[in-house]
Design an enzyme around this catalytic site. Structure first.
Site, PDB file in Angstrom:
ATOM      1  N   ASN A   7      37.785  33.344  35.454  1.00  0.00           N
ATOM      2  CA  ASN A   7      38.074  34.186  35.663  1.00  0.00           C
ATOM      3  C   ASN A   7      39.484  34.272  37.653  1.00  0.00           C
ATOM      4  O   ASN A   7      38.236  35.312  38.068  1.00  0.00           O
ATOM      5  CB  ASN A   7      38.613  36.095  35.397  1.00  0.00           C
ATOM      6  CG  ASN A   7      39.615  36.611  35.448  1.00  0.00           C
ATOM      7  OD1 ASN A   7      41.221  36.162  36.014  1.00  0.00           O
ATOM      8  ND2 ASN A   7      39.550  37.806  35.020  1.00  0.00           N
ATOM      9  N   ARG A  91      40.499  32.026  32.258  1.00  0.00           N
ATOM     10  CA  ARG A  91      41.140  33.077  31.791  1.00  0.00           C
ATOM     11  C   ARG A  91      42.692  32.089  32.469  1.00  0.00           C
ATOM     12  O   ARG A  91      42.757  32.557  33.706  1.00  0.00           O
ATOM     13  CB  ARG A  91      41.394  34.106  32.452  1.00  0.00           C
ATOM     14  CG  ARG A  91      42.042  35.408  31.619  1.00  0.00           C
ATOM     15  CD  ARG A  91      41.279  37.032  32.378  1.00  0.00           C
ATOM     16  NE  ARG A  91      42.230  37.515  32.088  1.00  0.00           N
ATOM     17  CZ  ARG A  91      42.439  38.877  32.420  1.00  0.00           C
ATOM     18  NH1 ARG A  91      41.785  39.128  33.529  1.00  0.00           N
ATOM     19  NH2 ARG A  91      43.151  39.429  31.736  1.00  0.00           N
ATOM     20  N   HIS A 180      46.711  41.463  28.099  1.00  0.00           N
ATOM     21  CA  HIS A 180      45.903  41.988  27.589  1.00  0.00           C
ATOM     22  C   HIS A 180      45.572  41.344  26.169  1.00  0.00           C
ATOM     23  O   HIS A 180      44.579  42.115  25.656  1.00  0.00           O
ATOM     24  CB  HIS A 180      45.811  43.611  27.571  1.00  0.00           C
ATOM     25  CG  HIS A 180      45.769  44.397  28.639  1.00  0.00           C
ATOM     26  ND1 HIS A 180      46.965  45.249  28.925  1.00  0.00           N
ATOM     27  CD2 HIS A 180      44.836  43.815  29.919  1.00  0.00           C
ATOM     28  CE1 HIS A 180      46.461  45.541  30.003  1.00  0.00           C
ATOM     29  NE2 HIS A 180      45.469  44.833  30.852  1.00  0.00           N
ATOM     30  N   ARG A 241      51.832  51.745  38.123  1.00  0.00           N
ATOM     31  CA  ARG A 241      52.964  51.401  37.989  1.00  0.00           C
ATOM     32  C   ARG A 241      53.582  51.992  36.861  1.00  0.00           C
ATOM     33  O   ARG A 241      52.646  52.894  35.924  1.00  0.00           O
ATOM     34  CB  ARG A 241      52.921  50.015  36.798  1.00  0.00           C
ATOM     35  CG  ARG A 241      52.047  48.940  36.932  1.00  0.00           C
ATOM     36  CD  ARG A 241      51.461  47.345  36.060  1.00  0.00           C
ATOM     37  NE  ARG A 241      50.507  46.794  36.559  1.00  0.00           N
ATOM     38  CZ  ARG A 241      49.535  46.184  36.280  1.00  0.00           C
ATOM     39  NH1 ARG A 241      49.768  45.775  34.619  1.00  0.00           N
ATOM     40  NH2 ARG A 241      48.429  45.790  36.420  1.00  0.00           N
ATOM     41  N   GLU A 384      36.238  40.901  27.176  1.00  0.00           N
ATOM     42  CA  GLU A 384      36.721  39.501  27.591  1.00  0.00           C
ATOM     43  C   GLU A 384      36.657  37.898  27.128  1.00  0.00           C
ATOM     44  O   GLU A 384      36.595  37.127  27.000  1.00  0.00           O
ATOM     45  CB  GLU A 384      38.302  39.612  28.595  1.00  0.00           C
ATOM     46  CG  GLU A 384      38.973  40.876  27.909  1.00  0.00           C
ATOM     47  CD  GLU A 384      40.110  41.530  28.879  1.00  0.00           C
ATOM     48  OE1 GLU A 384      39.308  42.185  29.295  1.00  0.00           O
ATOM     49  OE2 GLU A 384      41.577  41.217  29.304  1.00  0.00           O
TER      50      GLU A 384
END
Ligand code: ADP
Length: 398
Positions: A7, A91, A180, A241, A384
């Site tokens: 990743n 990823r 996600h 955020r 993941e």
């Protein structure tokens, strides 16, 4: 089969090596501050202590070489040679509308990823670079791309379109994509196996609550709606955020505060969320502490966060015509019993009831709902990397 999962961020790289016969992690770690002073590699074999190697790491090629050195190290390595790695899973954040599943990487895939740079300017370039470097260093093995957006490509058009002039969707592909996806898919599948029922018959709401946070409605195994949109800014309130907002606020503030679009982007992505509300931190551990010491804004930030998640759960139960299970995952979802509790408060009308004793747990697969609750509330640590490794094996074996 041994699989390396990568990743790649702009100045970091996370990696794991799996033995996929047993689905065990042989070693994992990360490289940080690539191209910056004070770079280092962290490496952990199995459950042993983490080793830190400080080094000059000017670029990602050197970073991957260092990972190889660690993996084949005489003392603490897990491979006799890098050639034991039979496939690499990468990823990748954004595949636009092009891919609804993981793919073997070839020139066409690379071209498609480059086309998506506009849609994910911060994420796709380092992801692409990671693939190019890994391909150069491991030219003889197959490389697979696993996308954050792919799982959500099953959303119907009435869920993914914004009510803007349709031509803008056609021209710029402005629509909701969702992120996600690998995590939502993984926990939805785990939920089905925990419940002992086929995923194809279930209505599951998956809540991935980490620094970035999103909720997905998974109906019969397919994502039918998700809270993140064109970018990962939409939806839930997150660490830094804003999540959902009246778009008129953006132009209003830009004018009042005389902000460039870059400054506005920065405000919405980096200075908002629970950090912006509390003025304390983006980390919920610090917020819990501050709130216990009487900081009202820290408490307010957590209330707002929980309220937003609860609203999405209600909305997605309506979108699917019911819900069989709600899954909590990622840093906050896996670790904070109190946050799970406050999110679920008021959802009794849906048939949700948490057992406070069962809920007093962290980081393992467990059903935390009351015995007689109609809707199961599950805690499932996400994985993941394992999902990426599984897709890689499947594609490589054909
Ligand atoms: P990322 O999105 O960066 O992968 P994680 O899934 O690791 O993030 O989640 C990180 C967040 O999880 C932290 O910012 C923190 O708010 C939250 N978190 C982690 N552990 C705990 C805990 N024990 N209690 C409350 N919150 C936690």
């Amino acid at each position: 089969m041994k699989v390396l999962v990568i990743n790649c961020g702009s100045s970091s790289l996370k990696y794991q090596v799996f033995d996929m016969e047993t689905e065990t992690v042989l070693a994992k770690g990360n490289v940080e501050r690539i191209g910056i002073d004070g770079a280092f590699l962290k490496y952990r074999r199995g459950d042993e202590d983490t080793i830190t190697v400080e080094a000059e790491i000017p670029n990602h090629e050197v970073a991957i070489q260092l990972v190889f050195d660690a993996l084949t190290h005489k003392e603490y390595g897990v491979l006799a040679s890098v050639s034991e790695i039979e496939a690499v899973g990468h990823r990748v954040v954004h595949a636009g509308e092009k891919y609804a599943r993981s793919v073997l990487i070839d020139d066409d895939v690379m071209a498609a990823l480059r086309e998506c740079v506009d849609l994910a300017p911060l994420h796709n370039p380092p992801n692409i670079m990671g693939i190019e470097v890994a391909q150069r260093l491991m030219p003889d093995v197959k490389h697979v791309a696993v996308f954050d957006t792919a799982f959500h490509q099953t959303m119907p058009d009435y869920a993914y379109l914004y009510a803007l002039p349709y031509e803008l969707y056609e021209k710029y592909k402005v629509r909701r994509y969702g992120f996600h996806g690998t995590s939502h898919k993984y926990v939805a599948q785990r939920a089905a196996s925990l419940l002992g029922r086929p995923l194809s018959e279930l209505k599951v709401i998956t809540c991935h609550l980490g620094n970035g946070a999103s909720v997905t409605a998974v109906k019969n195994g397919k994502s039918v709606d998700t809270s993140m949109g064109f970018t990962p800014l939409e939806g839930l309130i997150m660490g830094t955020r804003s999540g959902d907002l009246d778009p008129a606020v953006v132009t209003f503030l830009q004018e009042k505060e005389n902000l460039t679009s870059e400054e506005m982007n920065n405000l919405l992505n980096k200075k908002s969320g629970v950090l912006g509300i509390s003025g304390v931190s983006s980390d919920f551990r610090s917020l819990e502490e501050a709130s216990q010491q009487g900081n009202r804004r820290a408490e307010l930030a957590m209330e707002m966060f929980a309220y937003r998640v609860r609203k999405y759960i209600g909305a997605y139960a309506a979108a699917m015509g019911g819900v069989d299970a709600i899954v909590f995952t990622a840093g906050l979802g896996e670790n904070s019993a109190s946050m799970r509790q406050s999110i679920c408060e008021g959802l009794e009308f849906l048939g949700v009831a948490i057992d406070p004793v069962k809920n007093d747990v962290r980081g393992k697969d467990v059903d935390v709902s009351a015995d007689d609750a109609k809707v199961r509330v599950l805690l499932i640590p996400t994985n993941e990397e394992l999902m990426i490794a599984r897709d890689t094996v499947e594609l490589v074996r054909g």
